[in-house]
Scaffold this motif. Structure first.
Motif, PDB file in Angstrom:
ATOM      1  N   ASP A  99       0.829  -1.226   0.059  1.00  0.00           N
ATOM      2  CA  ASP A  99      -0.021  -0.041   0.037  1.00  0.00           C
ATOM      3  C   ASP A  99       0.836   1.297  -0.048  1.00  0.00           C
ATOM      4  N   ARG A 100       2.060   1.212   0.649  1.00  0.00           N
ATOM      5  CA  ARG A 100       2.695   2.366   0.612  1.00  0.00           C
ATOM      6  C   ARG A 100       3.418   2.773  -0.577  1.00  0.00           C
ATOM      7  N   ASP A 101       3.468   1.516  -1.515  1.00  0.00           N
ATOM      8  CA  ASP A 101       4.146   1.850  -2.953  1.00  0.00           C
ATOM      9  C   ASP A 101       3.138   2.600  -3.559  1.00  0.00           C
ATOM     10  N   LEU A 102       1.769   2.515  -3.327  1.00  0.00           N
ATOM     11  CA  LEU A 102       0.868   3.209  -4.011  1.00  0.00           C
ATOM     12  C   LEU A 102       0.526   4.685  -3.738  1.00  0.00           C
ATOM     13  N   GLY A 103       1.567   5.119  -2.690  1.00  0.00           N
ATOM     14  CA  GLY A 103       1.285   6.668  -2.141  1.00  0.00           C
ATOM     15  C   GLY A 103       0.918   7.678  -3.269  1.00  0.00           C
ATOM     16  N   ASP A 104       1.645   7.414  -4.414  1.00  0.00           N
ATOM     17  CA  ASP A 104       1.658   8.228  -5.626  1.00  0.00           C
ATOM     18  C   ASP A 104       0.059   8.671  -5.871  1.00  0.00           C
ATOM     19  N   GLU A 105      -0.914   7.578  -5.575  1.00  0.00           N
ATOM     20  CA  GLU A 105      -2.179   7.820  -6.109  1.00  0.00           C
ATOM     21  C   GLU A 105      -2.880   8.779  -5.245  1.00  0.00           C
ATOM     22  N   TYR A 106      -2.404   8.897  -4.158  1.00  0.00           N
ATOM     23  CA  TYR A 106      -2.941   9.728  -3.198  1.00  0.00           C
ATOM     24  C   TYR A 106      -1.985  11.018  -2.925  1.00  0.00           C
ATOM     25  N   GLY A 107      -1.347  11.704  -3.836  1.00  0.00           N
ATOM     26  CA  GLY A 107      -0.251  12.665  -3.946  1.00  0.00           C
ATOM     27  C   GLY A 107      -0.892  13.859  -3.544  1.00  0.00           C
ATOM     28  N   TRP A 108      -2.335  14.201  -3.721  1.00  0.00           N
ATOM     29  CA  TRP A 108      -2.739  15.482  -3.508  1.00  0.00           C
ATOM     30  C   TRP A 108      -2.554  16.034  -1.981  1.00  0.00           C
ATOM     31  N   LYS A 109      -2.361  15.152  -0.930  1.00  0.00           N
ATOM     32  CA  LYS A 109      -1.892  15.464   0.398  1.00  0.00           C
ATOM     33  C   LYS A 109      -0.512  16.222   0.488  1.00  0.00           C
ATOM     34  N   GLN A 110       0.290  15.982  -0.459  1.00  0.00           N
ATOM     35  CA  GLN A 110       1.914  16.387  -0.817  1.00  0.00           C
ATOM     36  C   GLN A 110       1.709  18.024  -0.965  1.00  0.00           C
ATOM     37  N   VAL A 117       8.221  28.838   0.592  1.00  0.00           N
ATOM     38  CA  VAL A 117       8.511  28.590  -0.770  1.00  0.00           C
ATOM     39  C   VAL A 117       7.819  27.578  -1.580  1.00  0.00           C
ATOM     40  N   PRO A 118       7.522  28.115  -2.907  1.00  0.00           N
ATOM     41  CA  PRO A 118       6.750  27.135  -3.730  1.00  0.00           C
ATOM     42  C   PRO A 118       7.387  25.719  -3.629  1.00  0.00           C
ATOM     43  N   ARG A 119       6.701  24.683  -3.821  1.00  0.00           N
ATOM     44  CA  ARG A 119       7.046  23.205  -4.015  1.00  0.00           C
ATOM     45  C   ARG A 119       7.190  23.043  -5.354  1.00  0.00           C
ATOM     46  N   PRO A 120       8.476  22.460  -5.725  1.00  0.00           N
ATOM     47  CA  PRO A 120       8.563  22.061  -7.346  1.00  0.00           C
ATOM     48  C   PRO A 120       7.458  21.117  -7.663  1.00  0.00           C
ATOM     49  N   ILE A 121       7.088  21.238  -8.968  1.00  0.00           N
ATOM     50  CA  ILE A 121       5.928  20.606  -9.482  1.00  0.00           C
ATOM     51  C   ILE A 121       6.926  19.284 -10.114  1.00  0.00           C
ATOM     52  N   PRO A 122       6.469  18.020  -9.754  1.00  0.00           N
ATOM     53  CA  PRO A 122       7.373  16.885 -10.482  1.00  0.00           C
ATOM     54  C   PRO A 122       6.760  16.818 -11.823  1.00  0.00           C
ATOM     55  N   GLU A 123       7.679  15.942 -12.617  1.00  0.00           N
ATOM     56  CA  GLU A 123       7.475  15.421 -14.061  1.00  0.00           C
ATOM     57  C   GLU A 123       5.883  14.537 -13.851  1.00  0.00           C
ATOM     58  N   LYS A 124       5.112  14.606 -14.916  1.00  0.00           N
ATOM     59  CA  LYS A 124       4.218  13.757 -15.037  1.00  0.00           C
ATOM     60  C   LYS A 124       3.698  13.328 -16.374  1.00  0.00           C
ATOM     61  N   LYS A 125       2.771  12.402 -16.518  1.00  0.00           N
ATOM     62  CA  LYS A 125       2.348  11.905 -17.854  1.00  0.00           C
ATOM     63  C   LYS A 125       1.894  13.062 -18.632  1.00  0.00           C
ATOM     64  N   TRP A 126       2.013  13.037 -19.826  1.00  0.00           N
ATOM     65  CA  TRP A 126       1.469  14.250 -21.014  1.00  0.00           C
ATOM     66  C   TRP A 126       0.068  14.644 -20.860  1.00  0.00           C
ATOM     67  N   PHE A 127      -0.532  13.477 -20.514  1.00  0.00           N
ATOM     68  CA  PHE A 127      -2.167  13.742 -20.491  1.00  0.00           C
ATOM     69  C   PHE A 127      -2.612  14.183 -19.096  1.00  0.00           C
ATOM     70  N   MET A 128      -1.558  14.394 -18.208  1.00  0.00           N
ATOM     71  CA  MET A 128      -1.915  15.042 -16.866  1.00  0.00           C
ATOM     72  C   MET A 128      -1.537  16.428 -16.895  1.00  0.00           C
ATOM     73  N   LEU A 162      -5.314  16.418 -11.279  1.00  0.00           N
ATOM     74  CA  LEU A 162      -4.014  17.330 -11.363  1.00  0.00           C
ATOM     75  C   LEU A 162      -3.259  17.172  -9.964  1.00  0.00           C
ATOM     76  N   LEU A 163      -4.040  17.230  -8.829  1.00  0.00           N
ATOM     77  CA  LEU A 163      -3.631  17.176  -7.522  1.00  0.00           C
ATOM     78  C   LEU A 163      -3.102  15.942  -7.122  1.00  0.00           C
ATOM     79  N   ASN A 164      -3.570  15.110  -7.907  1.00  0.00           N
ATOM     80  CA  ASN A 164      -2.919  13.596  -7.565  1.00  0.00           C
ATOM     81  C   ASN A 164      -1.458  13.654  -8.008  1.00  0.00           C
ATOM     82  N   ALA A 165      -1.237  14.479  -9.079  1.00  0.00           N
ATOM     83  CA  ALA A 165       0.130  14.427  -9.760  1.00  0.00           C
ATOM     84  C   ALA A 165       0.794  15.483  -9.169  1.00  0.00           C
ATOM     85  N   GLU A 166       0.506  16.036  -7.753  1.00  0.00           N
ATOM     86  CA  GLU A 166       1.210  17.056  -7.220  1.00  0.00           C
ATOM     87  C   GLU A 166       1.561  18.184  -7.850  1.00  0.00           C
TER      88      GLU A 166
END
Length: 625
Positions: free
Chosen positions: A301-312, A469-480, A542-546
Motif C-alpha cells: 500500500d505504501r508503494d501506491l502512495g503516489d495515487e494519493y499525492g494530493w496531500k503532498q 517557498v513554492p514546492r517544485p512540481i514533479p514531472e508527470k504523464k503528458w495527458f496530466m 491534477l492534484l494527485n499528480a502533485e
C-alpha cells in the motif's frame, strides 16, 4: 406565387389555435409610451425623458391606441413599415423606404425607439401613409404611384435578385411580405403592387393580421406603377393573450430530438455525478484513512502512495493564482453572467418577452446592470483573499470587462453597418445611453459589491497554511499536463448543450421565435452540473499528480467549452445557413465570438466555484503534520 399569403416569416409555420392544446398563461405587460405624441426623448438626458414620461402618465388619456391594444370603432389603426433586406441575411436590414417605394397620402406620424432594445436591434418604424380604421373595410384603392426611372428600376431589380423581403407592424403584430419575383429565365422582374390585408378582431382588440401580395407588375423603365391596398375586417375567436401562437413552431422546438437531447444530457449528468461521488467517497474515506493510519498499511500500500499525492501539496494548494487581478475579474464577471442568465430565463418563462419588440434585449441589459453587485462581491472578495492590493483597479476591470468586449465588437460592426447604410447601425444617442448605464449604474453598483465582498468574505481563511517557498512540481504523464486538461475539459459540457445551441442559433439567425425557455432552464442546470463535475475530476487528478496550479486549470478547462461552441458556429454558418456578404458575415462571427466568450467566462466561473468548494472540503478534513 401571386396569391401566397405572408402572415409571417417564410420559415415559421403559422398554426391556428388548437382548442385542445393547453393554453399557456400570458401576463401582458402594460406600458405607457409616447408614440403619436410627437415627442422624442433627448439622447443622453434620462432625467428629462423620465420627467416627460411621468407627466404623460399623469395626464388623462382621451383615447386608446396601439400601446393599450384597445380600439373604438373607426379609430385609426397605424400600419408601420419597418425594414427591408435579403431573406438569407436576417440581420442585414435597411429602412423600408430605402427602396424607392412610395408613401400613402395620409399625414405622417413620427416614431422613435421606445426601448433601448429597439434601438440596438435596428427597428426603424416609418408610417406607411395608409388610411386604416378599426372595423372599417377598405375596398381596393390606389394609395400612391411610383415614377419608375432607370435608377429606381435597378434598385428594385437588385432587391428581387437578392430575395428581399420587408416587415410591417399592425398593433405590434409583425407581417412579412416579399418585394417581387423574377421569371423562370431571370430576364424579367416583377413587383408586387397590391397589399391585401385581412385583420381579425375579437371585441375591441386586434388578434390576427394576414397579408396577401398580389398585382404582379413587370418592371419597365420610364413607366408609372400604381401601388394599391385593401383592408378586410373579420371577427375572430382567437383570444388576445394567444394571438402570437401562430408565429410559434411547436413542431420544431418540441421535436422528439429536443426531448432526446435533454434525456441524453440527464444520463450524462447521472454518470458524472456518480463518478464524482465515487471520487469524493474515495477521497474522504480511503485517503483520510491512509493518511491517519499509515503505520497500519503494509509495504504494497505504501508503494501506491503516489495515487494519493494530493496531500503532498497541502502547503501550496491555496497559494494565490498567477495574475490574481485578471483572474478575480473573470470570476466575478462569470458569476454575474450566470445570475443574468438565470434571472432572464425565469422572467422569459413567466412573461412572453417575444411579444414586445426588443423586450428580451432590454430586459437583459436592465438585469445585467442591476446584478453588478454580484460581480463586485465575488471578484472583490476573491481578490482580497488572494492578497491583492490594487482593489480599485480590479473593480474597474471587473466592471468593464464584459461591457468593453460587447461594445468593442458592436463598435466595429457599427462601422460596417454605417457603410452599408443598414438599420442595424446604432444611433449616437443610443451609444451615449449605453455609456451612461456603464458609468452611472454598473460602476457604482460594482463598487458597492466590491466593498461588501472585501469586508464580508475578503479574509483568507484557508484550512492549510501556505508555505513560504513554492514546492517544485514533479514531472508527470503528458495527458496530466494542465494544457491537455484544459483542451479536453470542455468536451463534455459542450456535448450536453450542443443540441440546444442548434435551436438557439436557429431562433436568432433564422426565422424562428424561441419560446421554450423551460428547455433552456433545464439545459442551464445540466450545464452547471456537468461543468462542476468535469472540473472536479480534472482537479482531483491534477492534484494527485502533485500539481497545485488548479485555479487557472479549473477555470480554463470549463471555459474551453467556448472554443467548441465557436467551432460549432462555423459548422452552422457553412452548412445550416445561406448567409453571404461582408456585413452579415462580420455580424455573425463577431457576435458569435461575444456569445462564446461570455459563455466560456460563465462556465469557467461555475467550474472554479465548484472546484474551490471541493478543494477546501478535502483539505479541511485531512490531518496536516
Amino acid at each position: 406565387g401571386g396569391g401566397s399569403g405572408w402572415a409571417r416569416a417564410p420559415c415559421v409555420c403559422p398554426r391556428p389555435v388548437d382548442a385542445n392544446r393547453p393554453q399557456r398563461r400570458r401576463r401582458r405587460r402594460r406600458r405607457s409610451r409616447w408614440a403619436g405624441s410627437g415627442m422624442r426623448p433627448l439622447p443622453g438626458a434620462p432625467g428629462v425623458a423620465a420627467a416627460a414620461a411621468l407627466l404623460l402618465l399623469l395626464l388623462p388619456r382621451a383615447r386608446a391606441d396601439e400601446h393599450e391594444h384597445t380600439y373604438q370603432d373607426k379609430e385609426e389603426v397605424v400600419l408601420w413599415m419597418n425594414t427591408v433586406g435579403p431573406y438569407h441575411n436576417r440581420q442585414e436590414t435597411y429602412k423600408y423606404f430605402s427602396l424607392p417605394f412610395c408613401v400613402g397620402s395620409k399625414k405622417s406620424i413620427s416614431h422613435y425607439h421606445e426601448t433601448l432594445g429597439e434601438a440596438l436591434q435596428g427597428v426603424e418604424l416609418e408610417f406607411s401613409g395608409l388610411d386604416i380604421k378599426f372595423k372599417d373595410d377598405v375596398m381596393p384603392a390606389t394609395y400612391c404611384e411610383i415614377d419608375l426611372d432607370k435608377e429606381k428600376r435597378d434598385a428594385f431589380v437588385y432587391a428581387i435578385k437578392n430575395h428581399y423581403w420587408y416587415q410591417m407592424y399592425i398593433d405590434d403584430l409583425p407581417i412579412w411580405g416579399i418585394v417581387g419575383e423574377a421569371d423562370e429565365n431571370g430576364e424579367d422582374y416583377y413587383l408586387w403592387t397590391y397589399k391585401k390585408l385581412e385583420i381579425g378582431f375579437n371585441g375591441n382588440r386586434i388578434v390576427d393580421v394576414n397579408l396577401t401580395s398580389e398585382g404582379k407588375v413587370k418592371l419597365v423603365p420610364n413607366t408609372k406603377i400604381q401601388m394599391s391596398y385593401s383592408v378586410k375586417w373579420k371577427k375572430s375567436d382567437v383570444k388576445f393573450e394567444d394571438r402570437f401562437d401562430k408565429y410559434l413552431d411547436p413542431s420544431f422546438f418540441q421535436h422528439r430530438i429536443h426531448w432526446f437531447s435533454i434525456f441524453n444530457s440527464f444520463m450524462m449528468v447521472i454518470f458524472l455525478v456518480g463518478l464524482v461521488s465515487m471520487i469524493l467517497m474515495r477521497t474522504l474515506r480511503k485517503d483520510y484513512a491512509r493518511y491517519s493510519k499509515e503505520e497500519e498499511m503494509d509495504d504494497m500500500d505504501r508503494d501506491l502512495g503516489d495515487e494519493y499525492g494530493w496531500k503532498q501539496v497541502h502547503g501550496d494548494v491555496f497559494r494565490p493564482s498567477s495574475h490574481p487581478l485578471i483572474f478575480s475579474s473573470l470570476i466575478g464577471s462569470g458569476c454575474q453572467i450566470f445570475a443574468v442568465s438565470l434571472i432572464v430565463i425565469i422572467v422569459a418563462m413567466i412573461e412572453d418577452l417575444y411579444t414586445e419588440r426588443g423586450s428580451m434585449l432590454s430586459t437583459a441589459i436592465f438585469v445585467y446592470a442591476a446584478t453588478s453587485p454580484v460581480n463586485g462581491y465575488f471578484g472583490g472578495s476573491l481578490y482580497a483573499r488572494q492578497g491583492g492590493r490594487r482593489w480599485i483597479k480590479q473593480m474597474f476591470i471587473g466592471a468593464f470587462l464584459i461591457p468593453a468586449m460587447v461594445c468593442g465588437t458592436a463598435f466595429f460592426i457599427n462601422f460596417i453597418a454605417i457603410y452599408y447604410h443598414a438599420s442595424r447601425a446604432i444611433p449616437f444617442g443610443t451609444m451615449v445611453a449605453v455609456c451612461c448605464i456603464c458609468f452611472f449604474v454598473i460602476l457604482p453598483l460594482n463598487l458597492v459589491g466590491t466593498i461588501l465582498g472585501r469586508n464580508l468574505s475578503g479574509q483568507p481563511n484557508f484550512p492549510c497554511r501556505v508555505n513560504a517557498v513554492p514546492r517544485p512540481i514533479p514531472e508527470k504523464k503528458w495527458f496530466m499536463e494542465p494544457a491537455v486538461i484544459v483542451c479536453l475539459g470542455g468536451i463534455l459540457p459542450f456535448g450536453s448543450i450542443f443540441i440546444e445551441m442548434y435551436f438557439i442559433f436557429t431562433s436568432f439567425w433564422a426565422y424562428k421565435i424561441y419560446y421554450v425557455y423551460g428547455f433552456m432552464m433545464l439545459v442551464l442546470v445540466i450545464l452547471c452540473i456537468v461543468t462542476v463535475c468535469v472540473t472536479i475530476v480534472c482537479t482531483y487528478f491534477l492534484l494527485n499528480a502533485e500539481d497545485y496550479r488548479w485555479q487557472w486549470t479549473s477555470f480554463l478547462s470549463a471555459a474551453s467549452t467556448a472554443i467548441y461552441v465557436y467551432m460549432y458556429s462555423f459548422y452552422y454558418y457553412f452548412f445550416k445557413t445561406k448567409m453571404y456578404g461582408l456585413f452579415q458575415t462580420s455580424f455573425y462571427f463577431g457576435y458569435m465570438a461575444v456569445f462564446s466568450t461570455a459563455l466560456g467566462i460563465m462556465c469557467g466561473a461555475i467550474g472554479y466555484m465548484g472546484t474551490s468548494a471541493f478543494v477546501r472540503k478535502i483539505y479541511t478534513n485531512v490531518k496536516i503534520d
